[in-house]
Design an enzyme around this catalytic site. Sequence first.
Site, PDB file in Angstrom:
ATOM      1  N   GLU A 108       3.612  -6.056  -0.001  1.00 36.35           N
ATOM      2  CA  GLU A 108       2.538  -5.057  -0.009  1.00 36.35           C
ATOM      3  C   GLU A 108       1.409  -5.370  -1.004  1.00 36.35           C
ATOM      4  O   GLU A 108       0.701  -4.468  -1.435  1.00 36.35           O
ATOM      5  CB  GLU A 108       3.125  -3.684  -0.326  1.00 36.35           C
ATOM      6  CG  GLU A 108       4.079  -3.190   0.736  1.00 36.35           C
ATOM      7  CD  GLU A 108       4.366  -1.718   0.594  1.00 36.35           C
ATOM      8  OE1 GLU A 108       3.790  -0.917   1.338  1.00 36.35           O
ATOM      9  OE2 GLU A 108       5.158  -1.361  -0.299  1.00 36.35           O
ATOM     10  N   HIS A 127       1.403   0.864  -7.328  1.00 41.37           N
ATOM     11  CA  HIS A 127       2.011   1.400  -6.104  1.00 41.37           C
ATOM     12  C   HIS A 127       3.472   1.674  -6.403  1.00 41.37           C
ATOM     13  O   HIS A 127       4.176   0.800  -6.933  1.00 41.37           O
ATOM     14  CB  HIS A 127       1.893   0.407  -4.952  1.00 41.37           C
ATOM     15  CG  HIS A 127       2.756   0.787  -3.774  1.00 41.37           C
ATOM     16  ND1 HIS A 127       2.689   2.042  -3.191  1.00 41.37           N
ATOM     17  CD2 HIS A 127       3.724   0.105  -3.100  1.00 41.37           C
ATOM     18  CE1 HIS A 127       3.563   2.106  -2.203  1.00 41.37           C
ATOM     19  NE2 HIS A 127       4.207   0.958  -2.137  1.00 41.37           N
ATOM     20  N   HIS A 129       7.258   4.276  -5.449  1.00 38.85           N
ATOM     21  CA  HIS A 129       8.024   5.054  -4.472  1.00 38.85           C
ATOM     22  C   HIS A 129       8.843   6.156  -5.155  1.00 38.85           C
ATOM     23  O   HIS A 129       9.909   6.514  -4.662  1.00 38.85           O
ATOM     24  CB  HIS A 129       8.995   4.155  -3.716  1.00 38.85           C
ATOM     25  CG  HIS A 129       8.382   2.940  -3.068  1.00 38.85           C
ATOM     26  ND1 HIS A 129       9.059   1.757  -2.922  1.00 38.85           N
ATOM     27  CD2 HIS A 129       7.163   2.747  -2.519  1.00 38.85           C
ATOM     28  CE1 HIS A 129       8.292   0.863  -2.305  1.00 38.85           C
ATOM     29  NE2 HIS A 129       7.123   1.440  -2.058  1.00 38.85           N
ATOM     30  N   HIS A 197       6.570   7.284   2.291  1.00 37.35           N
ATOM     31  CA  HIS A 197       6.607   5.981   1.633  1.00 37.35           C
ATOM     32  C   HIS A 197       6.469   6.099   0.118  1.00 37.35           C
ATOM     33  O   HIS A 197       7.379   5.738  -0.615  1.00 37.35           O
ATOM     34  CB  HIS A 197       5.468   5.131   2.244  1.00 37.35           C
ATOM     35  CG  HIS A 197       5.352   3.749   1.696  1.00 37.35           C
ATOM     36  ND1 HIS A 197       4.545   2.792   2.292  1.00 37.35           N
ATOM     37  CD2 HIS A 197       5.898   3.150   0.623  1.00 37.35           C
ATOM     38  CE1 HIS A 197       4.625   1.662   1.600  1.00 37.35           C
ATOM     39  NE2 HIS A 197       5.433   1.858   0.579  1.00 37.35           N
TER      40      HIS A 197
HETATM   41 ZN   LIG Z   1       5.700   0.463  -0.871  1.00 43.24          ZN
END
Ligand SMILES: [Zn+2]
Length: 265
Positions: A108, A127, A129, A197
């Site tokens: 990603e 980023h 989760h 996500h």
């Molecule tokens: Zn991710």
Amino acid sequence: MKRRRVLLCVLAAALPLAAQRPAAKENARAQRGLNSKLVDELVLANHILAANGVLDAYGHVSVRDDRNPNHFLLARHMAAGLVTPDDIIEYDFDSNAVGVDASTGYTERFIHGGIYKARPDVMSVVHFHAPEVIPFGVTSVPLQPVFHMAGFLGEGVPIFDIRKAAGETDMLIRNVALGQALAASLASKPAVLLRGHGAVVVAPALHVVAGRAYYMTANARLQAQAIQLGAGKVTYLDPEEARKSAAQDGFERAWALWKQTVMAK
Ligand SMILES: [Zn+2]
């Protein structure tokens, strides 16, 4: 002659490993032309976010390259808590690795390239989760600031629905087009949720993005508790309170504490 070479090998092997490593690492970074100070700060951000439960085995943090604003630095494909300076890779806006094998990068990485290209003001991207933020990407309850440490959320947190951009997928931002679509959803905001996500947070500096990611996660946890405790009735910061409190905190104090805590381990 042969005995002398053997003796030198034995002496080198007898040196403590720690004494051999720093010079070698410094040379490796210098050969790649990376700014060692920035690389060290990025490694620190990885460890801080892992130690505080924002990043786990997954998720990543990057910083714009101070030598070339069209490039950014990001670790290779690995858990943030294990990142070392040797793991940092340089990327261009299309998330192509510069000078190393692209297959070693995060799937990603396109999140970062898409955002740096669209947002010249952004110097760092996380980023993650964290479970706390997931409910706000899959319900009609907007993530809003419940305390002053998360005032930046008062600008609003869009939700990126990958289904609208690319139909049925594995939910991952795995190409340039998806990175661009996510950046368009983020627009000029400091954060965006990814349905089913996780989330992305951006900032004008590494220490600010670390603070925002940490307090966004805390806010999500507190907001869910407040909704339960208050049977849905919650008094959020109003827009002016959010704006004023966001302007107050650059998270320098948090960064200083986290840095000392992580480095002491
Ligand atoms: Zn991710």
